[in-house]
Design an enzyme around this catalytic site. Structure first.
Site, PDB file in Angstrom:
ATOM      1  N   HIS A  46       0.901  -5.036  -4.126  1.00  0.00           N
ATOM      2  CA  HIS A  46       2.005  -4.059  -4.209  1.00  0.00           C
ATOM      3  C   HIS A  46       2.484  -3.856  -5.639  1.00  0.00           C
ATOM      4  O   HIS A  46       3.530  -3.266  -5.855  1.00  0.00           O
ATOM      5  CB  HIS A  46       3.180  -4.500  -3.329  1.00  0.00           C
TER       6      HIS A  46
HETATM    7  S1  FES Z   1       3.538  -7.494  -4.831  1.00  0.00           S
HETATM    8 FE1  FES Z   1       3.496  -7.747  -2.713  1.00  0.00          FE
HETATM    9  S2  FES Z   1       2.322  -9.532  -2.407  1.00  0.00           S
HETATM   10 FE2  FES Z   1       2.413  -9.282  -4.550  1.00  0.00          FE
END
Ligand code: FES
Length: 70
Positions: A46
C-alpha cells in the site's frame, strides 16, 4: 535477511554502520524492500515508506519499523 526465524531489513550506510529493523510493514505486515535511490524501505502493498532507522516517511503505516539487533 532472516535472524532467528524473523525477517530483518538491513542497510549498511556510507560509514559502514549497519541499521537493522523489522522487515514487516507496520500497516498490515507485508515485507518491505529497499529503494537504493531513495535510501528508504518501501512496502509494495500500500505504499508506506520508512527511513533506514524505520521512521515513517509516508503512510498509510503510522508506526515505525521496529529496530532490531543483528
Ligand atoms: S503499506 Fe499496507 S502492508 Fe505495508
Amino acid at each position: 535477511m532472516r535472524v532467528a526465524g524473523e525477517r530483518r531489513a538491513v542497510h549498511r550506510d556510507e560509514a559502514g554502520q549497519l541499521h537493522a529493523v523489522s522487515a514487516r510493514c507496520t500497516h498490515l505486515g507485508c515485507l518491505v524492500a529497499f529503494n537504493r535511490a531513495e535510501r528508504a524501505w518501501e512496502c509494495p502493498c500500500h505504499g508506506s515508506r520508512f527511513d533506514v532507522e524505520g521512521k515513517v516517511i509516508q503512510g498509510p503505516a503510522q508506526q515505525p519499523l521496529e529496530r532490531k539487533e543483528l
